[in-house]
Enzyme design. Structure first.
Site, short mmCIF file in Angstrom:
data_model
loop_
_atom_site.label_atom_id
_atom_site.label_comp_id
_atom_site.label_asym_id
_atom_site.label_seq_id
_atom_site.Cartn_x
_atom_site.Cartn_y
_atom_site.Cartn_z
N SER A 1 0.85 -1.19 0.00
CA SER A 1 0.00 0.00 0.00
C SER A 1 0.89 1.24 0.00
O SER A 1 2.11 1.15 0.02
CB SER A 1 -0.88 0.01 1.24
N LYS A 2 0.24 2.39 0.01
CA LYS A 2 0.98 3.66 -0.04
C LYS A 2 2.02 3.75 1.07
O LYS A 2 3.05 4.40 0.93
CB LYS A 2 0.01 4.83 0.09
N ARG A 3 1.69 3.11 2.17
CA ARG A 3 2.60 3.11 3.31
C ARG A 3 3.99 2.57 2.92
O ARG A 3 5.00 2.92 3.51
CB ARG A 3 1.99 2.19 4.38
N GLY B 1 5.48 3.03 0.13
CA GLY B 1 6.13 3.86 -0.88
C GLY B 1 5.23 4.01 -2.10
O GLY B 1 4.02 3.83 -2.00
#
Ligand code: GLU
Length: 487
Positions: free
Chosen positions: A253-255, A257
């Site tokens: 996920s965006k977490r 990167g």
């Protein structure tokens, strides 16, 4: 073997993600391997979340990766149109068929009634699902609902007590119970089909042979198989590829990167590197080799080497691969790619006409060996081509305080001023001659020179760097370093 016809069918509700790009790639590889066709279809029935800007992002990212499609949106083909919202008449025809054969029915339940039913099932510890209240409405009941202004949805009548087997090319045979499914909606009250319905009509009419998609769609597959059966259509083969996890084992996920292809493009990853990396997310060839061109991937790809276990997204591996590709790429091309980053960082003028190309190409030819992604170029320029040398920490200062340093630097300056031409070979010879004349080991000469020129104990080869910096800049730099070191 029947002709391979595969499709990538994104919903344009966001940019092309790494996971979507990998699905597109696996489809593309299978098609090309078997002289088949790769089709791109846009599944835009979610009116609220879909947007043309996302469609454009997805198509542009696919093209950038080199995954051109043979049929589909923008390129056309025999089985169009290729946007679902342009195919509503087609779906209507099939809805009619299912209604007439009694395999589907209109449901007038309100959302409150449905919620109540789900609540009741939950309270009993059962799976919340639709139990078929509107399955057998009389004409009068229907008329009454219509008079009340209720707008129906259309539900598929799920046969009870059946086992549905998905014979998946990656996961093997996976069995589902039809009792757990519940009569699901195939057309919403606004007349727009749901994903499960539209997807099977399109796959059937577009003569899709293999559906390769993310594992998250495995649970939709029994519904799709039931619809195929009800319409008397042979389903395609299915291959569900595993999730992509971050290094910590949770879903990517965006977490973790950047998640979209456009972001990687923007950071200066090369499409060849990204394609190579994506191919290895869940697929592996025989042997140890990890670097493959698209043509080699086509040659080697097969679904039976796609793994069941989740793939782990390892950014270090991507960086490594990208670095390998950057080094293989023509320096002029990397220089062109580098320009916007260097303009942004102020290392190059905004006016392209004012750029000294010859100098830039020289500078990039050294930097190229040390980049993981093209955007790293600004850092490299700041560190090695900046006006000022900044001594990096005590270690650098200590090197310059060694007793032989003044001698080394003095001789270096003298020899450099006499050097002609100032090229890599010449610099190599000159450095060697300093060690000889001073009767010093390499380390006592090269390390202080490196620190004096760059402020750092590590970095590019001096014989690469010095010709690019030029005599004048080198002399200024070593002098300023000595001052900083208190020499
Ligand atoms: N539109 C679906 C998605 O983007 C496609 C799923 C499929 O390939 O069937 O997830």
């Amino acid at each position: 073997m029947q002709q391979v016809r595969v499709r990538f069918a994104p919903s344009p509700t966001g940019p092309l993600h790494i996971g979507g790009a990998r699905s597109a790639l696996f489809n593309y590889l299978l098609a090309k391997k078997h002289d088949g066709k790769f089709i791109v279809r846009i599944e835009d029935t979610d009116r609220e979340r879909s947007g043309r800007e996302w469609e454009e992002n997805i198509l542009e990212s696919l093209r950038w990766l080199g995954l051109e499609w043979d049929e589909g949106v923008e390129v056309g083909g025999e089985h169009g149109p290729y946007r679902q919202m342009e195919r509503l008449d087609i779906y209507r025809e099939y809805t009619q068929k299912l209604l007439e054969s009694g395999r589907a029915y209109r449901c007038y339940c309100t959302s409150e009634e449905l919620e109540e039913e789900r609540e009741r099932l939950r309270a009993k510890g059962e799976l919340p699902r639709y139990l078929g209240r509107c399955r057998n409405l009389t004409k009068e009941q229907e008329e009454e609902y219509i008079a009340q202004g209720r707008k129906p949805v259309i539900r598929f009548k799920v046969p009870q007590g059946e086992k549905i087997i998905v014979d998946d090319l990656v996961r093997g045979k996976v069995s589902f119970d039809s009792d757990g499914v519940g009569d699901f909606i195939i057309v919403k009250s606004d007349g727009i089909p749901t994903y499960n319905f539209a997807v099977i009509i399109d796959d059937a009419l577009m003569k899709i042979s293999h559906v390769i998609r993310g594992e998250e769609h495995l649970s939709n597959t029994p519904r799709q198989i039931l619809l195929y059966q009800a319409l008397g259509i042979e389903p395609p083969r299915f291959a569900h590829i595993s999730l992509i996890l971050g290094k910590d084992g949770s879903k990517m996920s965006k977490r973790h990167g950047a998640t979209s292809v456009a972001q990687y493009r923007q950071q200066g990853y090369l499409p060849e590197a990204l394609v190579n990396f994506l191919a290895l997310l869940g697929w592996s060839p025989e042997g140890e080799e990890e670097k493959f061109s698209l043509d080699e991937l086509i040659e080697l790809f097969s679904l039976d080497r796609v793994a069941k276990k989740p793939a782990v997204f390892d950014i270090e591996k991507l960086n490594w691969l990208n670095g390998v590709y950057i080094r293989q790429t023509d320096v002029e091309k990397i220089a062109r790619m580098a320009v916007p980053y260097l303009q942004e960082s102020g290392h190059l003028p905004k006016d392209e006409a004012a750029i000294d190309w010859e100098k830039l190409v020289k500078q990039v030819s050294v930097a190229q060996n040390y980049l993981s992604k093209v955007s790293d170029i600004t850092d490299f320029f700041a560190q090695f081509y900046g006006e000022q040398v900044v001594l990096e920490g005590d270690a650098a200062r200590e090197v310059l305080q060694q007793e032989q340093v003044p001698q080394v630097i003095a001789l270096f300056k003298q020899k450099l001023q006499d050097l002609d031409p100032v090229d890599s070979e010449g610099v190599k010879k000159m450095l060697k001659s300093i060690t000889k004349e001073l009767k010093l080991g390499g380390k006592k000469v090269f390390l202080p020179l490196r620190v004096a020129l760059t402020g750092k104990t590590k970095g590019p080869e001096l014989h690469d760097l010095i010709p690019v910096l030029g005599v004048e800049a080198c002399i200024k730099r070593v002098e300023s370093s000595l001052v900083q070191a208190g020499k």
